[in-house]
Design a protein around this motif. Structure first.
Motif, PDB file in Angstrom:
ATOM      1  N   ARG A  53      33.733  35.508  44.619  1.00  0.00           N
ATOM      2  CA  ARG A  53      33.039  35.282  45.056  1.00  0.00           C
ATOM      3  C   ARG A  53      31.468  34.186  44.872  1.00  0.00           C
ATOM      4  NH1 ARG A  53      33.016  41.466  43.825  1.00  0.00           N
ATOM      5  NH2 ARG A  53      33.992  41.869  45.150  1.00  0.00           N
ATOM      6  N   VAL A  59      37.363  36.770  41.581  1.00  0.00           N
ATOM      7  CA  VAL A  59      37.968  38.191  42.523  1.00  0.00           C
ATOM      8  C   VAL A  59      39.302  37.584  42.829  1.00  0.00           C
ATOM      9  CG1 VAL A  59      35.577  38.500  43.467  1.00  0.00           C
ATOM     10  CG2 VAL A  59      37.476  37.293  44.299  1.00  0.00           C
ATOM     11  N   GLY A  74      44.357  40.966  42.814  1.00  0.00           N
ATOM     12  CA  GLY A  74      42.283  41.188  42.875  1.00  0.00           C
ATOM     13  C   GLY A  74      42.827  40.760  44.877  1.00  0.00           C
ATOM     14  N   SER A  75      41.528  40.000  45.272  1.00  0.00           N
ATOM     15  CA  SER A  75      41.101  39.714  45.931  1.00  0.00           C
ATOM     16  C   SER A  75      41.337  38.470  46.641  1.00  0.00           C
ATOM     17  CB  SER A  75      40.013  40.327  46.802  1.00  0.00           C
ATOM     18  OG  SER A  75      39.034  39.749  47.959  1.00  0.00           O
ATOM     19  N   SER A 101      33.079  42.380  34.124  1.00  0.00           N
ATOM     20  CA  SER A 101      34.682  42.157  34.984  1.00  0.00           C
ATOM     21  C   SER A 101      34.386  40.558  34.553  1.00  0.00           C
ATOM     22  CB  SER A 101      34.344  42.144  36.202  1.00  0.00           C
ATOM     23  OG  SER A 101      33.358  41.514  37.003  1.00  0.00           O
ATOM     24  N   ARG A 144      39.948  45.912  38.650  1.00  0.00           N
ATOM     25  CA  ARG A 144      39.274  46.999  39.458  1.00  0.00           C
ATOM     26  C   ARG A 144      37.580  46.216  40.296  1.00  0.00           C
ATOM     27  NH1 ARG A 144      38.166  51.192  36.888  1.00  0.00           N
ATOM     28  NH2 ARG A 144      36.081  50.574  36.261  1.00  0.00           N
ATOM     29  N   ASN A 145      37.894  45.625  41.839  1.00  0.00           N
ATOM     30  CA  ASN A 145      36.557  45.530  42.204  1.00  0.00           C
ATOM     31  C   ASN A 145      36.060  43.826  41.315  1.00  0.00           C
ATOM     32  OD1 ASN A 145      35.972  46.798  43.943  1.00  0.00           O
ATOM     33  ND2 ASN A 145      35.013  48.518  42.841  1.00  0.00           N
ATOM     34  N   GLY A 146      37.445  43.308  40.633  1.00  0.00           N
ATOM     35  CA  GLY A 146      37.463  42.298  39.874  1.00  0.00           C
ATOM     36  C   GLY A 146      37.785  42.857  38.499  1.00  0.00           C
TER      37      GLY A 146
END
Length: 158
Positions: A53, A59, A74-75, A101, A144-146
């Motif tokens: 990010r 992420v 992750g994302s 994280s 989890r979110n990172g």
């Protein structure tokens, strides 16, 4: 009986010195929590891809083994960065920083090339194999979110 123990010990020491430990595990960093993952594949790692990010944490992560990319953990949001490895090149060190994280990560190769992603803030870590012959084989942890947990597995690719 004493002679058998001594001979066994000598054989063990000789074998151990000829075949040193070539597999090792760098303990995970971070508080943990979330979904567990393992990024692994067949053969040698040929590329690493990291998503960060902007001005923030890591992420997403993906590893390529030969021509095949692993699933993304992750994302894929934010900025993606790639490190394509040359023939015979291997990842021999991972360092970075974490808080709740994974904040930053640096992958370093045996040719002194590196991929840096994220913002360097938090607690520092440094991961590397216990054998000079070993290289990064796979990564495991939790996300989890990172990335809330991040560990490295090292070994020799035959």
């Amino acid at each position: 009986m004493h002679a058998i123990v001594v001979v066994t010990l000598l054989i063990f020491c000789t074998v151990s010195s000829v075949h040193p430990q070539v597999f090792s595990f760098s303990l995970p960093v971070g508080p943990g929590g979330g979904e567990s993952f393992s990024l692994m594949g067949e053969g040698r790692i040929t590329a690493v891809r990291v998503w960060e990010r902007y001005n923030n944490n890591i992420v997403g992560l993906q590893i390529r083994y030969g021509p095949i990319w692993s699933p993304v953990v992750g994302s894929q949001s934010g900025v993606g960065k790639d490190l394509e490895l040359f023939d015979g090149e291997a990842i021999i060190q991972i360092s970075g920083k974490y808080t709740s994280s994974l904040q930053s990560v640096v992958f370093v190769t045996n040719r002194s090339r590196s991929l840096q992603a994220g913002q360097p803030r938090g607690i520092s870590f440094n991961m590397y194999p216990t054998s000079q012959e070993a290289e990064l084989r796979f990564i495991s942890g939790q996300v989890r979110n990172g990335f809330t947990s991040f560990g490295a597995h090292w070994g020799v690719v035959r």
